[in-house]
Every structure is written in structure tokens, then in C-alpha cells.
Scaffold this motif. Structure first.
Motif, mmCIF file in Angstrom:
data_model
loop_
_atom_site.group_PDB
_atom_site.id
_atom_site.type_symbol
_atom_site.label_atom_id
_atom_site.label_comp_id
_atom_site.label_asym_id
_atom_site.label_seq_id
_atom_site.Cartn_x
_atom_site.Cartn_y
_atom_site.Cartn_z
ATOM 1 N N VAL A 48 -3.818 -10.737 2.280
ATOM 2 C CA VAL A 48 -5.263 -10.871 2.150
ATOM 3 C C VAL A 48 -5.733 -12.158 2.816
ATOM 4 C CG1 VAL A 48 -7.195 -11.005 0.526
ATOM 5 C CG2 VAL A 48 -5.203 -9.587 -0.020
ATOM 6 N N GLU A 49 -6.716 -12.030 3.704
ATOM 7 C CA GLU A 49 -7.233 -13.181 4.438
ATOM 8 C C GLU A 49 -8.686 -13.485 4.093
ATOM 9 O OE1 GLU A 49 -5.800 -15.231 6.874
ATOM 10 O OE2 GLU A 49 -3.922 -14.401 6.137
ATOM 11 N N ARG A 50 -9.409 -12.449 3.698
ATOM 12 C CA ARG A 50 -10.838 -12.616 3.464
ATOM 13 C C ARG A 50 -11.249 -11.681 2.339
ATOM 14 N NH1 ARG A 50 -13.525 -11.755 8.955
ATOM 15 N NH2 ARG A 50 -14.148 -9.797 8.027
ATOM 16 N N VAL A 51 -12.009 -12.203 1.407
ATOM 17 C CA VAL A 51 -12.405 -11.397 0.249
ATOM 18 C C VAL A 51 -13.918 -11.379 0.121
ATOM 19 C CG1 VAL A 51 -12.301 -11.235 -2.267
ATOM 20 C CG2 VAL A 51 -10.256 -11.857 -0.980
ATOM 21 N N GLY A 52 -14.460 -10.219 -0.062
ATOM 22 C CA GLY A 52 -15.902 -10.064 -0.260
ATOM 23 C C GLY A 52 -16.170 -8.637 -0.665
ATOM 24 N N ALA A 53 -17.258 -8.071 -0.192
ATOM 25 C CA ALA A 53 -17.518 -6.654 -0.441
ATOM 26 C C ALA A 53 -16.424 -5.825 0.220
ATOM 27 C CB ALA A 53 -18.874 -6.268 0.126
ATOM 28 N N ASP A 54 -15.951 -6.300 1.369
ATOM 29 C CA ASP A 54 -14.805 -5.700 2.036
ATOM 30 C C ASP A 54 -13.678 -6.722 2.061
ATOM 31 O OD1 ASP A 54 -16.215 -3.364 2.588
ATOM 32 O OD2 ASP A 54 -17.064 -4.230 4.412
ATOM 33 N N ILE A 55 -12.459 -6.211 2.184
ATOM 34 C CA ILE A 55 -11.292 -7.083 2.129
ATOM 35 C C ILE A 55 -10.627 -7.112 3.501
ATOM 36 C CG2 ILE A 55 -9.183 -7.606 0.843
ATOM 37 C CD1 ILE A 55 -11.647 -7.298 -0.950
ATOM 38 N N GLY A 56 -10.523 -8.291 4.078
ATOM 39 C CA GLY A 56 -9.858 -8.447 5.371
ATOM 40 C C GLY A 56 -8.390 -8.771 5.159
ATOM 41 N N CYS A 57 -7.522 -7.966 5.797
ATOM 42 C CA CYS A 57 -6.091 -8.147 5.615
ATOM 43 C C CYS A 57 -5.379 -8.204 6.954
ATOM 44 C CB CYS A 57 -5.494 -6.984 4.829
ATOM 45 S SG CYS A 57 -6.154 -6.799 3.191
ATOM 46 N N CYS B 43 2.961 -6.491 11.826
ATOM 47 C CA CYS B 43 2.568 -6.645 13.234
ATOM 48 C C CYS B 43 1.362 -7.560 13.422
ATOM 49 C CB CYS B 43 2.284 -5.269 13.834
ATOM 50 S SG CYS B 43 0.816 -4.467 13.142
ATOM 51 N N SER B 44 0.892 -8.209 12.351
ATOM 52 C CA SER B 44 -0.218 -9.160 12.408
ATOM 53 C C SER B 44 -1.544 -8.526 12.823
ATOM 54 C CB SER B 44 0.092 -10.325 13.349
ATOM 55 O OG SER B 44 1.222 -11.019 12.882
ATOM 56 N N HIS B 45 -1.634 -7.211 12.707
ATOM 57 C CA HIS B 45 -2.885 -6.520 13.002
ATOM 58 C C HIS B 45 -3.895 -6.835 11.900
ATOM 59 C CE1 HIS B 45 -5.536 -3.253 14.318
ATOM 60 N NE2 HIS B 45 -5.642 -2.916 13.039
ATOM 61 N N PHE B 46 -5.121 -7.216 12.298
ATOM 62 C CA PHE B 46 -6.154 -7.519 11.309
ATOM 63 C C PHE B 46 -6.998 -6.280 11.053
ATOM 64 C CE2 PHE B 46 -10.315 -9.124 9.936
ATOM 65 C CZ PHE B 46 -9.921 -9.946 8.894
ATOM 66 N N HIS B 47 -7.229 -5.992 9.792
ATOM 67 C CA HIS B 47 -8.005 -4.806 9.440
ATOM 68 C C HIS B 47 -8.895 -5.143 8.252
ATOM 69 C CE1 HIS B 47 -8.848 -0.512 9.432
ATOM 70 N NE2 HIS B 47 -8.766 -0.553 8.111
ATOM 71 N N VAL B 48 -10.123 -4.637 8.298
ATOM 72 C CA VAL B 48 -11.036 -4.831 7.166
ATOM 73 C C VAL B 48 -11.124 -3.521 6.391
ATOM 74 C CG1 VAL B 48 -13.384 -5.383 6.469
ATOM 75 C CG2 VAL B 48 -12.349 -6.595 8.389
ATOM 76 N N LEU C 239 0.824 -1.210 0.000
ATOM 77 C CA LEU C 239 0.000 0.000 0.000
ATOM 78 C C LEU C 239 0.856 1.257 0.000
ATOM 79 C CD1 LEU C 239 -2.844 -0.966 2.496
ATOM 80 C CD2 LEU C 239 -2.612 -1.461 0.059
ATOM 81 N N LYS C 240 0.240 2.343 -0.469
ATOM 82 C CA LYS C 240 0.956 3.626 -0.530
ATOM 83 C C LYS C 240 1.244 4.149 0.859
ATOM 84 C CE LYS C 240 -1.266 4.852 -4.859
ATOM 85 N NZ LYS C 240 -2.548 5.349 -5.345
ATOM 86 N N LYS C 241 0.311 3.830 1.792
ATOM 87 C CA LYS C 241 0.439 4.360 3.137
ATOM 88 C C LYS C 241 0.982 3.287 4.067
ATOM 89 C CE LYS C 241 -2.445 6.729 6.460
ATOM 90 N NZ LYS C 241 -3.812 7.008 6.869
ATOM 91 N N LYS C 242 1.963 3.659 4.867
ATOM 92 C CA LYS C 242 2.543 2.693 5.791
ATOM 93 C C LYS C 242 1.684 2.564 7.045
ATOM 94 C CE LYS C 242 7.509 2.264 5.137
ATOM 95 N NZ LYS C 242 7.847 2.927 3.886
ATOM 96 N N HIS C 243 1.650 1.347 7.579
ATOM 97 C CA HIS C 243 1.014 1.115 8.871
ATOM 98 C C HIS C 243 1.922 1.728 9.948
ATOM 99 C CE1 HIS C 243 -0.806 -1.713 11.998
ATOM 100 N NE2 HIS C 243 -1.818 -1.089 11.443
ATOM 101 N N PRO C 244 1.354 2.132 11.097
ATOM 102 C CA PRO C 244 2.194 2.687 12.169
ATOM 103 C C PRO C 244 3.371 1.792 12.556
ATOM 104 C CG PRO C 244 -0.105 3.039 12.690
ATOM 105 C CD PRO C 244 -0.073 2.238 11.412
ATOM 106 N N CYS C 245 3.262 0.504 12.333
ATOM 107 C CA CYS C 245 4.360 -0.398 12.686
ATOM 108 C C CYS C 245 5.513 -0.307 11.689
ATOM 109 C CB CYS C 245 3.868 -1.842 12.777
ATOM 110 S SG CYS C 245 3.557 -2.600 11.181
#
Ligand SMILES: [Zn+2]
Length: 70
Positions: free
Chosen positions: A31-40, A45-50, A18-24
Motif C-alpha cells: 500500500v502506497e496511498r490511502v484514500g477513497a481509492d487505494i494505490g498499491c 513487478c513494481s507495477h502501480f495500480h489504484v 490478494l485472491k487473484k494473482k497479478h500476471p507477473c
């Protein structure tokens, strides 16, 4: 209405840069989950974010496809 319908084919196992870095400090998400939203999961840091699909497409810089089993 948006002028273009650009549905990026997100798939489980891809690593998104991604263009933007995570605070870590990592800019890569797996990618862990794909649908209308994408779970990554943040590779750093293994932080999960949708992410809403559209937001993720905008932030996307590069995609690393999972290596195919040989
Ligand atoms: Zn992180």
C-alpha cells in the motif's frame, strides 16, 4: 444500499495478499496511498495500480502489517 459498511483500515506500508494473482505471478501488493481509492505497488513487478476500495476489500485474502520499529 449495501447491507454492511465494512471499511477496512488500509494503511501505507501494509502488504496485501490478494485472491487473484497479478500476471507477473505475485499476489502481494504494498500500500502506497490511502484514500477513497487505494494505490498499491505490486511486490513482484513494481507495477502501480489504484484500486477502488470496495474492489480491493473483496479481493483481499490476507494483510501483512508493516513490522514496527523496535
Ligand atoms: Zn506484478
Amino acid at each position: 444500499m449495501p447491507s454492511r459498511f465494512n471499511l477496512f483500515p488500509f494503511a501505507v506500508g501494509q502488504v496485501l495478499v490478494l485472491k487473484k494473482k497479478h500476471p507477473c505471478g505475485s499476489d502481494r501488493w504494498r500500500v502506497e496511498r490511502v484514500g477513497a481509492d487505494i494505490g498499491c505497488i505490486c511486490v513482484g513487478c513494481s507495477h502501480f495500480h489504484v484500486w477502488p476500495r470496495r474492489q480491493l476489500e473483496k479481493a483481499l485474502k490476507d494483510v501483512i502489517e508493516p513490522s514496527l520499529p523496535s
